[in-house]
Design a protein around this motif. Sequence first.
Motif, mmCIF file in Angstrom:
data_model
loop_
_atom_site.group_PDB
_atom_site.id
_atom_site.type_symbol
_atom_site.label_atom_id
_atom_site.label_comp_id
_atom_site.label_asym_id
_atom_site.label_seq_id
_atom_site.Cartn_x
_atom_site.Cartn_y
_atom_site.Cartn_z
ATOM 1 N N LYS A 5 0.841 -1.207 0.000
ATOM 2 C CA LYS A 5 0.000 0.000 0.000
ATOM 3 C C LYS A 5 0.868 1.246 0.000
ATOM 4 O O LYS A 5 0.606 2.218 -0.694
ATOM 5 C CB LYS A 5 -0.922 0.003 1.223
ATOM 6 C CG LYS A 5 -2.011 -1.053 1.166
ATOM 7 C CD LYS A 5 -2.960 -0.912 2.322
ATOM 8 C CE LYS A 5 -3.808 0.332 2.160
ATOM 9 N NZ LYS A 5 -4.759 0.491 3.267
ATOM 10 N N ASN A 229 2.767 -10.622 1.894
ATOM 11 C CA ASN A 229 1.429 -10.175 1.515
ATOM 12 C C ASN A 229 0.633 -9.560 2.665
ATOM 13 O O ASN A 229 -0.535 -9.208 2.484
ATOM 14 C CB ASN A 229 0.618 -11.350 0.948
ATOM 15 C CG ASN A 229 1.235 -11.912 -0.316
ATOM 16 O OD1 ASN A 229 1.736 -11.174 -1.156
ATOM 17 N ND2 ASN A 229 1.206 -13.229 -0.447
ATOM 18 N N THR A 230 1.216 -9.435 3.829
ATOM 19 C CA THR A 230 0.478 -8.968 5.002
ATOM 20 C C THR A 230 1.187 -7.795 5.655
ATOM 21 O O THR A 230 2.392 -7.854 5.929
ATOM 22 C CB THR A 230 0.303 -10.092 6.038
ATOM 23 O OG1 THR A 230 -0.324 -11.216 5.411
ATOM 24 C CG2 THR A 230 -0.559 -9.626 7.205
ATOM 25 N N ASN A 291 -3.811 -5.433 6.598
ATOM 26 C CA ASN A 291 -4.076 -5.585 5.167
ATOM 27 C C ASN A 291 -3.403 -6.866 4.688
ATOM 28 O O ASN A 291 -2.191 -7.049 4.883
ATOM 29 C CB ASN A 291 -3.523 -4.397 4.390
ATOM 30 C CG ASN A 291 -4.240 -3.109 4.727
ATOM 31 O OD1 ASN A 291 -5.372 -2.882 4.328
ATOM 32 N ND2 ASN A 291 -3.571 -2.242 5.495
ATOM 33 N N HIS A 292 -4.192 -7.728 4.088
ATOM 34 C CA HIS A 292 -3.648 -8.967 3.549
ATOM 35 C C HIS A 292 -4.067 -9.085 2.091
ATOM 36 O O HIS A 292 -5.254 -9.002 1.764
ATOM 37 C CB HIS A 292 -4.149 -10.186 4.323
ATOM 38 C CG HIS A 292 -3.635 -11.481 3.792
ATOM 39 N ND1 HIS A 292 -2.324 -11.903 3.993
ATOM 40 C CD2 HIS A 292 -4.239 -12.450 3.046
ATOM 41 C CE1 HIS A 292 -2.150 -13.068 3.414
ATOM 42 N NE2 HIS A 292 -3.288 -13.424 2.829
ATOM 43 N N GLU A 293 -3.073 -9.281 1.225
ATOM 44 C CA GLU A 293 -3.329 -9.330 -0.210
ATOM 45 C C GLU A 293 -3.440 -10.774 -0.692
ATOM 46 O O GLU A 293 -2.539 -11.593 -0.475
ATOM 47 C CB GLU A 293 -2.233 -8.604 -0.978
ATOM 48 C CG GLU A 293 -2.557 -8.427 -2.453
ATOM 49 C CD GLU A 293 -1.545 -7.535 -3.150
ATOM 50 O OE1 GLU A 293 -0.464 -8.044 -3.483
ATOM 51 O OE2 GLU A 293 -1.831 -6.341 -3.321
ATOM 52 N N THR A 298 -7.726 -7.616 -1.758
ATOM 53 C CA THR A 298 -7.084 -7.242 -0.504
ATOM 54 C C THR A 298 -8.121 -7.233 0.604
ATOM 55 O O THR A 298 -9.184 -6.610 0.476
ATOM 56 C CB THR A 298 -6.443 -5.841 -0.595
ATOM 57 O OG1 THR A 298 -5.472 -5.826 -1.632
ATOM 58 C CG2 THR A 298 -5.777 -5.461 0.721
ATOM 59 N N THR A 300 -9.003 -6.057 4.355
ATOM 60 C CA THR A 300 -8.600 -5.062 5.341
ATOM 61 C C THR A 300 -9.463 -5.195 6.577
ATOM 62 O O THR A 300 -10.693 -5.298 6.497
ATOM 63 C CB THR A 300 -8.765 -3.636 4.774
ATOM 64 O OG1 THR A 300 -7.922 -3.484 3.640
ATOM 65 C CG2 THR A 300 -8.385 -2.587 5.815
#
Length: 825
Positions: A5, A229-230, A291-293, A298, A300
């Motif tokens: 982000k 990713n987090t 936030n984890h993609e 994503t 949130t």
Amino acid sequence: MRHFKRHTLVGAVLAAAASAQAQPMLEEVIVTAQKRAENVMDVPISMSVFNESTVEKLSARNLTDLGRFTPGVEMNNDNALQPTYTIRGVQTNDWTVGSDPAVAVYVDGVYAARGAGAEAALADIARVEVLKGPQGTLFGRNATGGAIHIISQPPVFEREGRAKVTVGDYGRLDGEFMVNAPLSESVAVRLLAVSRNRDGYLDNLTGPDQSEQNSDGLRASLLWDASANTEVLWRVEYSELDQNGGAQFTMIDSVFENANPGLNHDPFGDIANDFESREEREMFATSLEINHEFSGATLTSITGWRQFETELLEDLDGSNNPDYYFASSNPDDNEYFSQEFRLTGASERLKWTTGVAYSRETVEHLTTAEFNFSTLETFAWAEILRNSTSATSQTFLSALAGLPQEQIDALDGLSNSEVGQVLPAYRQQLKDRNLDGMAMSAFIWSFLNDEGTLGNFGISDNPVTGLFQILGDVAPRIGAYESWVEAVETSGTYESYAVYGDATWSLDERWNLTGGLRYTYDDKSFDLFTQYQNQIAGADFGLAFYNNGQPMLDTSQSDTWDAISGRLVLDYHVTDDVMGYASVATGFKSGGFNSLNFGPDIDSSYDEEEVINYELGTKGAYLDGRLRFNAAAFFYEYTNLQELKLLGAPIPSYNLRNADAEGYGVELEGFWLLTENLTVSGNYSWLKTEYTDFDIIEAAGETAEDDLTGEPRVGTPENKVNLALEYNLPVGEFGEVVTRFDYTWSDERVESLTDPTRMVDAYDLANLRVTLLPAGNRWEVSAWSTNLFDEEAVTVFGDNGDAIGSLTGWRIPPRMVGMDFLFHF
């Protein structure tokens, strides 16, 4: 994908900066108004954005400072613990905890449920986004007027620091210290300490100077890249405020001059109070954002907690005149928890957001109103003079002073402020006739008894019995200026649930269609207890909270409200740099409870507000990116608008009622990089508002004049203009001098529901700032002045003292000058 982000935002800014090196152009502005990072020029919402640099250049220290330079927006923090935010004429004028605000304030994605917990120092912020029009889909309830989002600077994986000291007149000494450091390859921390201190600019003849500033705050944030990713971002904030602020002062010459012999009243001169106005607050807030993609999406999670305790002390009559003594104490204890889960995603042609949200707020509030018994007599006097053409009033006034009929007729229908001007003369006539306190009270109370109004308070309406019932009780207490105290204690638990979805579909390369819906369900419980310390002849008798002698209350209530909010937006990109849009959006403001009064035909709870807004707008960049111009035209209809208004006679009290209204207007905003060194910017707003229905509450003594149908809403000027010039002057190899001049002009406006003919005069303000900026940007020095030409204007009036003829006001701060010393390390 580490820092994904943050990299999105930083990358966009670096790309804009690189382009600017090749050719002068305005900097790209990235916002999150639609819950994803986007160029503001691609967002089909009317909004104003202030980044950290602009906040500095405006010498802005709070939201009110920004509101002065925002089209269609008015903000007022004369009371920092009871601020008001108005967007396009939409606001809430109720300060009690039974209702909610109409403009939602968010801090780092967490809703600040009460204005008392929203006003904080604008230090180390990334930007402030002001979204106009209902934002019910993505921001939820209580955003019928719009939303204000304050976003603080997050930690970064670089070592940096900043120290700032501000000195100025009125004993100003402000300090800021920020340090940011990586603790490891995956953890970074950012710490901020800020202190704001300034003496009061209202010189008080009878106590400490008022309208000072004294606040301290600490903020910490921790960023953890838990995996590729987090991302986890934890924020915590603590602040204290303790100041002689929120002071209002009487606007009535005779009220001031009769208490201060030999002194002329000047609304822009010295004040005199017999009660010390003070604001105190201790606040703690924290939030956890995760936030984890996933692949193409994503998730949130934002968990928020805000808690504050406040104490607001006010001199409501704004004077040291014992015949008008009216003071209040308002302690608050508020706790707010919220949890939101949001899932966002994007494909080649579709961008979407969906989520669920829950919040729980607990409130405890105590309002204590304190009078003298002479104030009670003043209430009665005001009613006599306002209704001087009634037969009993004419008999009373003729007996009092032998007035000819034409003089009596001239008194009829006086406004509250006009009553304040003439009332002391009538009191003096009684004294000139050598009447003692018993006889003086006999004149007043025999009139009220003859009118039959005392029967409303449980006092015998027999002309003889009722009069003697009170004379021996009231008269001595008036002469001794004995105190009279009333209180109302309220508490509530408010829970809200919501589910929402929003999506943008690219129809082709030019056309986009956006649609969204949100369902909100509110469940509220509310307890109210009223009490008062004094009685008259054994009868329950309330001035401040109980219209015409309503009994003391000890009641528990509950109610639920629900609504569906939504938006539909069609936008068309004429070119890559020019976009037009048309939108329909709705908003929902929860219903609530009447905190100050119950009586005949006054519901304990009231309906939710609903608004629908139609808008056409355009956003465009021209002249190779050197000119940016935005425009919006809108029309909205408001249903069940919640308005707090003084009602009733002879002693008015506050009641909440529902009304309908509409508004329409135009907003223009432009930025033009004329040369590499000269930038011109400005905005303009035109707004018309009108009540289309104003329900009458059948309270004793109310007349048709309380129907404001066709009248404009209060608090917002019809026209507002802002202009800014910024010039960067290179100074050889040393660096540059940056000069910025800001100017704002606000049209006149209605400022009172109680008296819609009362207007705030048009006024203008100018700010000037000169900054010495050496090469390398390691330090800078700025000299500045706010209200450069020392404009004098009263922008807000108070209704409380006006009820007894002591209209009060707040004036804008005078010219202030100072210097900022900034060091980067």
